[in-house]
Motif scaffolding. Structure first.
Motif, PDB file in Angstrom:
ATOM      1  N   LEU A 169      34.371  35.352  41.436  1.00 47.22           N
ATOM      2  CA  LEU A 169      34.627  34.336  42.208  1.00 47.22           C
ATOM      3  C   LEU A 169      33.311  34.281  43.406  1.00 47.22           C
ATOM      4  O   LEU A 169      33.313  33.516  44.209  1.00 47.22           O
ATOM      5  CB  LEU A 169      35.944  34.521  43.349  1.00 47.22           C
ATOM      6  N   GLU A 170      32.356  35.078  43.123  1.00 42.23           N
ATOM      7  CA  GLU A 170      31.289  34.842  43.893  1.00 42.23           C
ATOM      8  C   GLU A 170      30.838  33.639  44.402  1.00 42.23           C
ATOM      9  O   GLU A 170      30.545  33.285  45.331  1.00 42.23           O
ATOM     10  CB  GLU A 170      29.962  35.859  43.613  1.00 42.23           C
ATOM     11  N   PRO A 171      30.694  32.773  43.361  1.00 44.60           N
ATOM     12  CA  PRO A 171      29.954  31.546  43.791  1.00 44.60           C
ATOM     13  C   PRO A 171      31.118  30.479  44.476  1.00 44.60           C
ATOM     14  O   PRO A 171      30.667  29.512  45.291  1.00 44.60           O
ATOM     15  CB  PRO A 171      29.915  30.599  42.566  1.00 44.60           C
ATOM     16  N   LEU A 172      32.343  31.005  44.788  1.00 43.95           N
ATOM     17  CA  LEU A 172      33.168  30.298  45.457  1.00 43.95           C
ATOM     18  C   LEU A 172      33.632  30.902  46.744  1.00 43.95           C
ATOM     19  O   LEU A 172      34.525  30.478  47.361  1.00 43.95           O
ATOM     20  CB  LEU A 172      34.679  29.946  44.677  1.00 43.95           C
ATOM     21  N   ALA A 173      32.822  31.798  46.996  1.00 47.74           N
ATOM     22  CA  ALA A 173      33.222  32.353  48.298  1.00 47.74           C
ATOM     23  C   ALA A 173      33.240  31.798  49.577  1.00 47.74           C
ATOM     24  O   ALA A 173      33.921  31.664  50.208  1.00 47.74           O
ATOM     25  CB  ALA A 173      32.235  33.684  48.536  1.00 47.74           C
ATOM     26  N   ARG A 174      32.329  30.714  49.713  1.00 49.05           N
ATOM     27  CA  ARG A 174      32.317  29.767  50.717  1.00 49.05           C
ATOM     28  C   ARG A 174      33.081  28.453  50.354  1.00 49.05           C
ATOM     29  O   ARG A 174      33.123  27.489  51.321  1.00 49.05           O
ATOM     30  CB  ARG A 174      30.844  29.340  51.054  1.00 49.05           C
ATOM     31  N   ALA A 175      33.735  28.224  49.387  1.00 50.88           N
ATOM     32  CA  ALA A 175      34.954  27.149  48.959  1.00 50.88           C
ATOM     33  C   ALA A 175      35.747  27.371  49.890  1.00 50.88           C
ATOM     34  O   ALA A 175      36.169  28.472  50.433  1.00 50.88           O
ATOM     35  CB  ALA A 175      35.060  27.080  47.607  1.00 50.88           C
ATOM     36  N   HIS A 176      36.597  26.238  50.130  1.00 49.55           N
ATOM     37  CA  HIS A 176      37.742  26.148  50.895  1.00 49.55           C
ATOM     38  C   HIS A 176      39.027  26.430  50.113  1.00 49.55           C
ATOM     39  O   HIS A 176      39.097  25.891  48.922  1.00 49.55           O
ATOM     40  CB  HIS A 176      37.786  24.963  51.682  1.00 49.55           C
ATOM     41  N   VAL A 177      40.053  26.918  50.645  1.00 50.07           N
ATOM     42  CA  VAL A 177      41.393  27.097  49.904  1.00 50.07           C
ATOM     43  C   VAL A 177      41.870  25.836  49.403  1.00 50.07           C
ATOM     44  O   VAL A 177      42.360  25.895  48.204  1.00 50.07           O
ATOM     45  CB  VAL A 177      42.404  27.805  51.057  1.00 50.07           C
ATOM     46  N   ALA A 178      41.870  24.679  50.255  1.00 50.04           N
ATOM     47  CA  ALA A 178      42.322  23.276  49.852  1.00 50.04           C
ATOM     48  C   ALA A 178      41.507  22.757  48.619  1.00 50.04           C
ATOM     49  O   ALA A 178      42.171  21.968  48.059  1.00 50.04           O
ATOM     50  CB  ALA A 178      42.201  22.596  50.944  1.00 50.04           C
ATOM     51  N   GLU A 179      40.420  23.402  48.340  1.00 48.21           N
ATOM     52  CA  GLU A 179      39.595  22.412  47.397  1.00 48.21           C
ATOM     53  C   GLU A 179      39.344  23.124  45.833  1.00 48.21           C
ATOM     54  O   GLU A 179      38.970  22.731  45.270  1.00 48.21           O
ATOM     55  CB  GLU A 179      38.292  22.108  47.906  1.00 48.21           C
ATOM     56  N   VAL A 180      39.827  24.492  45.878  1.00 46.80           N
ATOM     57  CA  VAL A 180      39.743  25.042  44.545  1.00 46.80           C
ATOM     58  C   VAL A 180      40.847  24.923  43.739  1.00 46.80           C
ATOM     59  O   VAL A 180      41.888  24.436  43.923  1.00 46.80           O
ATOM     60  CB  VAL A 180      39.632  26.793  44.673  1.00 46.80           C
ATOM     61  N   SER A 181      40.888  25.142  42.327  1.00 46.89           N
ATOM     62  CA  SER A 181      42.106  24.871  41.500  1.00 46.89           C
ATOM     63  C   SER A 181      42.963  25.962  41.511  1.00 46.89           C
ATOM     64  O   SER A 181      42.639  26.929  42.272  1.00 46.89           O
ATOM     65  CB  SER A 181      41.209  25.084  39.924  1.00 46.89           C
ATOM     66  N   GLY A 182      44.189  25.804  40.995  1.00 42.81           N
ATOM     67  CA  GLY A 182      45.342  26.667  41.025  1.00 42.81           C
ATOM     68  C   GLY A 182      44.831  28.269  40.430  1.00 42.81           C
ATOM     69  O   GLY A 182      45.146  29.210  41.166  1.00 42.81           O
ATOM     70  N   GLY A 183      44.206  28.049  39.473  1.00 46.25           N
ATOM     71  CA  GLY A 183      43.550  29.392  38.605  1.00 46.25           C
ATOM     72  C   GLY A 183      42.693  30.205  39.643  1.00 46.25           C
ATOM     73  O   GLY A 183      42.933  31.327  39.755  1.00 46.25           O
ATOM     74  N   GLN A 184      41.687  29.520  40.440  1.00 49.34           N
ATOM     75  CA  GLN A 184      40.845  29.807  41.116  1.00 49.34           C
ATOM     76  C   GLN A 184      41.521  30.628  42.380  1.00 49.34           C
ATOM     77  O   GLN A 184      41.232  31.637  42.852  1.00 49.34           O
ATOM     78  CB  GLN A 184      39.783  29.045  41.536  1.00 49.34           C
ATOM     79  N   LEU A 185      42.661  29.874  42.923  1.00 48.03           N
ATOM     80  CA  LEU A 185      43.278  30.330  44.154  1.00 48.03           C
ATOM     81  C   LEU A 185      44.113  31.555  43.691  1.00 48.03           C
ATOM     82  O   LEU A 185      43.772  32.498  44.538  1.00 48.03           O
ATOM     83  CB  LEU A 185      44.077  29.163  44.588  1.00 48.03           C
ATOM     84  N   GLN A 186      44.598  31.359  42.803  1.00 44.77           N
ATOM     85  CA  GLN A 186      45.360  32.504  42.251  1.00 44.77           C
ATOM     86  C   GLN A 186      44.673  33.880  42.111  1.00 44.77           C
ATOM     87  O   GLN A 186      44.963  34.972  42.502  1.00 44.77           O
ATOM     88  CB  GLN A 186      45.992  32.221  40.758  1.00 44.77           C
ATOM     89  N   ARG A 187      43.281  33.861  41.574  1.00 44.62           N
ATOM     90  CA  ARG A 187      42.462  34.971  41.377  1.00 44.62           C
ATOM     91  C   ARG A 187      41.968  35.543  42.759  1.00 44.62           C
ATOM     92  O   ARG A 187      41.719  36.480  43.016  1.00 44.62           O
ATOM     93  CB  ARG A 187      41.072  34.471  40.534  1.00 44.62           C
ATOM     94  N   ALA A 188      41.723  34.467  43.764  1.00 40.91           N
ATOM     95  CA  ALA A 188      41.368  34.774  45.105  1.00 40.91           C
ATOM     96  C   ALA A 188      42.306  35.576  45.874  1.00 40.91           C
ATOM     97  O   ALA A 188      42.366  36.529  46.460  1.00 40.91           O
ATOM     98  CB  ALA A 188      40.902  33.473  45.968  1.00 40.91           C
ATOM     99  N   LEU A 189      43.653  35.267  45.502  1.00 38.48           N
ATOM    100  CA  LEU A 189      44.814  35.890  45.986  1.00 38.48           C
ATOM    101  C   LEU A 189      45.007  37.256  45.526  1.00 38.48           C
ATOM    102  O   LEU A 189      45.464  38.361  46.218  1.00 38.48           O
ATOM    103  CB  LEU A 189      46.245  35.089  45.663  1.00 38.48           C
ATOM    104  N   ILE A 190      44.692  37.317  44.207  1.00 31.70           N
ATOM    105  CA  ILE A 190      44.403  38.665  43.637  1.00 31.70           C
ATOM    106  C   ILE A 190      43.278  39.647  44.187  1.00 31.70           C
ATOM    107  O   ILE A 190      43.738  40.737  44.750  1.00 31.70           O
ATOM    108  CB  ILE A 190      44.403  38.777  42.223  1.00 31.70           C
ATOM    109  N   ALA A 191      42.060  38.924  44.518  1.00 31.08           N
ATOM    110  CA  ALA A 191      41.218  39.564  45.362  1.00 31.08           C
ATOM    111  C   ALA A 191      41.541  40.228  46.678  1.00 31.08           C
ATOM    112  O   ALA A 191      41.339  41.275  47.025  1.00 31.08           O
ATOM    113  CB  ALA A 191      39.979  38.768  45.435  1.00 31.08           C
ATOM    114  N   ARG A 192      42.157  39.211  47.303  1.00 33.40           N
ATOM    115  CA  ARG A 192      42.890  39.572  48.796  1.00 33.40           C
ATOM    116  C   ARG A 192      43.797  40.789  48.625  1.00 33.40           C
ATOM    117  O   ARG A 192      43.679  41.527  49.176  1.00 33.40           O
ATOM    118  CB  ARG A 192      43.395  38.367  49.285  1.00 33.40           C
ATOM    119  N   ALA A 193      44.740  40.854  47.348  1.00 33.32           N
ATOM    120  CA  ALA A 193      45.470  41.845  47.229  1.00 33.32           C
ATOM    121  C   ALA A 193      44.722  43.303  46.984  1.00 33.32           C
ATOM    122  O   ALA A 193      45.361  44.409  47.288  1.00 33.32           O
ATOM    123  CB  ALA A 193      46.438  41.634  46.588  1.00 33.32           C
ATOM    124  N   LEU A 194      43.796  43.159  46.303  1.00 37.77           N
ATOM    125  CA  LEU A 194      42.875  44.479  45.896  1.00 37.77           C
ATOM    126  C   LEU A 194      41.899  45.146  46.610  1.00 37.77           C
ATOM    127  O   LEU A 194      41.499  45.988  46.578  1.00 37.77           O
ATOM    128  CB  LEU A 194      42.242  44.005  44.567  1.00 37.77           C
TER     129      LEU A 194
END
Lengths: 264, 273
Positions: free
Chosen positions: A132-157
């Motif tokens: 997700l490095e390229p999306l680090a500065r993207a906003h929660v509201a503008e990413v896809s469901g799959g990307q948001l899901q991965r970011a949530l996993i990153a937050r958990a890890l």
């Protein structure tokens, strides 16, 4: 100690108001587990997760933790990774993915301290691990469901938890993202035990090491080689009627045709 | 008729301007959390309940502002502490608190011997009546609220975004929520001076709603919201000066016009392109 469970749920009973949602549930989470907690909607899967995470206190029974990081066996706060359903937080919140992942570093003690260099390094690493490095500065509201899901996993890890919990992780993402998620979880499972609460066990069938069927009571806990009779007992009706009209194939290996998508 | 700038040579006009700017800065920052955390109704309830404290102080012949502060704080903390499952209907509770506060206030004002104050001043505010003493209190409150927010910023953002995850992490969610409600209560008290009890919720939410429509980054939203708040407060003051309008309503109406304009700005380009 090869056979000490990481988490022991012992005789947990819990409900809302007068309604019993969990009735004397016993459950173990073992090291290296990929445990799928399945059951019908309203059967208490998510509630069981809340009990384990310490979000609600059971009426009776207890949850004991023997986590590698040590700590209080009755208070796991800060040592469990949690990936919530999308409906539990505000998707329109003005927040960048990178900052969301950093929130996973917050804890009991560091409220007043700014995020440290180590915090930021851990967040970068978690983002990288989930591509997700390229999306680090993207906003929660503008990413896809799959990307948001991965970011949530990153937050958990990002705080190196001892166990990773996911609540209905396939519910809000498309079929392609589900495939990515499967590979990702199989890969993560090499280093961390995973507990997935899902009504969609077919998605994870190939890598699930054990399943637990919950419908108020625990109906089955063990190998994923689950008989149709047990499933029917759990769901209380022929299983074909339950999941999107597609027969529930807990026994089979992952099959090619995905269940029909829900479209908005 | 003197120009607005000439009018600034008067003390009361300068006080009004400073109070307005301080209030707008607070609104922009705290209001953003009120909007994203959906606390507008709670804020409105606190504002109306605070009138109870003001009425009592008026009866006792002391500064009403000093009555508004403790009542607003107690209401905010009580609303934060009450168990939502036991109370059954949380919004009904807010409504009751609101009405009881107003009732207490009106009873005490009614029973105050001698000249009855103009209730309109409390309900709709009169920024031109802000005294030097008021200004000092407002300044102290504004500085403390902004300092607390700055100190606990990342925790408050985390709790506003995803309370459940924060709890799993062991973050002191209850403490942070109480802190946020405390800051809202103090901001409400300041805003009562500027736009009055009834219009507080509008000044608290309009700048942030506009800013949230236009920007996506939290810091940009906060900055935009402060800027919008300052603009409508100053603009409203100028309008009220030249057209002889009550200041509170002038500020709110200008904000409402900007809100509609921002909505149009967001909607129209997408359709025509």
């Amino acid at each position: 100690m090869p056979d000490t469970p990481l988490i022991e749920v012992r005789g947990v009973t819990f409900g809302y108001g007068r309604e019993v949602v969990l009735d004397h549930v016993d459950l173990n989470v073992e090291p290296r587990d990929f445990l799928a907690v399945i059951g019908p909607n309203g059967g208490g899967k998510t509630t069981l997760l809340k009990v384990i995470l310490g979000l609600v206190r059971p009426w009776s029974g207890e949850v004991i933790f023997h986590l590698p990081s040590g700590g209080d066996p009755r208070d796991p706060r800060g040592r469990l990774g949690y990936v919530p359903q999308f409906s539990t937080f505000d998707k329109d919140f003005p927040l960048r993915l990178g900052d969301m992942v950093l929130m996973g570093r917050l804890g009991r003690r560091n409220l007043l301290r700014p995020y440290s260099r180590a915090d930021r390094a851990a967040a970068d690493q978690a983002l990288e691990r989930l591509h997700l490095e390229p999306l680090a500065r993207a906003h929660v509201a503008e990413v896809s469901g799959g990307q948001l899901q991965r970011a949530l996993i990153a937050r958990a890890l990002v705080s190196s938890p001892d166990v990773l919990f996911l609540d209905e992780p396939t519910a809000s993402i498309d079929a392609e993202s589900r495939e990515t998620l499967r590979e990702l979880l199989a890969d993560l499972n090499r280093t961390i035990p995973i507990v997935v609460v899902t009504h969609d066990v077919t998605s994870f069938a190939p890598m699930v090491s054990r399943i637990a069927c919950i419908n108020r009571r625990l109906f089955y806990h063990g190998d994923p080689d689950l008989s149709r009779e047990v499933m029917e007992e759990v769901y209380g009706c022929p299983v074909e009627l339950v999941t999107h009209g597609v027969p529930h194939r807990v026994l089979d290996h992952h099959h090619d045709e995905p269940p029909p998508e829900h479209r908005r | 008729m003197p120009s607005f700038l000439e009018a600034l040579s008067y003390d009361f006009m300068r006080n009004a301007l400073i109070a307005g700017v301080l209030a707008s800065v607070l609104c922009g920052v705290i209001g953003t959390f009120v909007v994203v955390k959906r606390l507008a109704f709670i804020s409105d309830g606190i504002s109306h309940a605070a009138f109870g404290g003001m009425g009592v102080c008026f009866y006792l012949g002391i500064d009403p502002l000093l009555g508004a502060i403790p009542v607003a704080l107690v209401c905010a903390l009580a609303l934060g502490a009450v168990d939502r499952e036991t109370i059954r209907s949380y919004d009904a509770l807010i409504g009751v608190l609101w009405a009881v506060g107003m009732a207490v206030g009106v009873v005490f004002v009614y029973k105050t011997p001698g000249y009855a104050p103009n209730l309109m001043t409390y309900l709709f505010g009169n920024i031109l009546l802000v005294s030097h003493h008021d200004l000092k209190v407002i300044l102290a409150l504004a500085v403390s609220v902004l300092a607390i927010l700055f100190l606990f910023f990342k925790g408050i953002v985390a709790v506003s975004f995803d309370e459940v995850f924060a709890r799993v992490r062991g973050v002191r969610v209850r403490f942070l929520m109480s802190l946020l409600l405390t800051m809202i209560a103090l901001s409400v008290v300041i805003l009562i001076q500027v736009v009055g009890i009834i219009l507080v919720v509008a000044l608290l939410t309009i700048p942030s709603v506009i800013s949230l429509m236009l920007w996506r980054d939290l810091k940009a939203v906060l900055a935009g919201s402060v800027l919008t708040g300052v603009s409508i407060t100053l603009g409203g003051l100028v309008l009220s000066f030249y057209y002889d309008l009550p200041s509170g309503p002038a500020i709110i109406l200008l904000g409402a016009v900007l809100l509609v304009a921002a909505y149009g700005f967001k909607k129209i380009p997408r359709r025509s392109l």
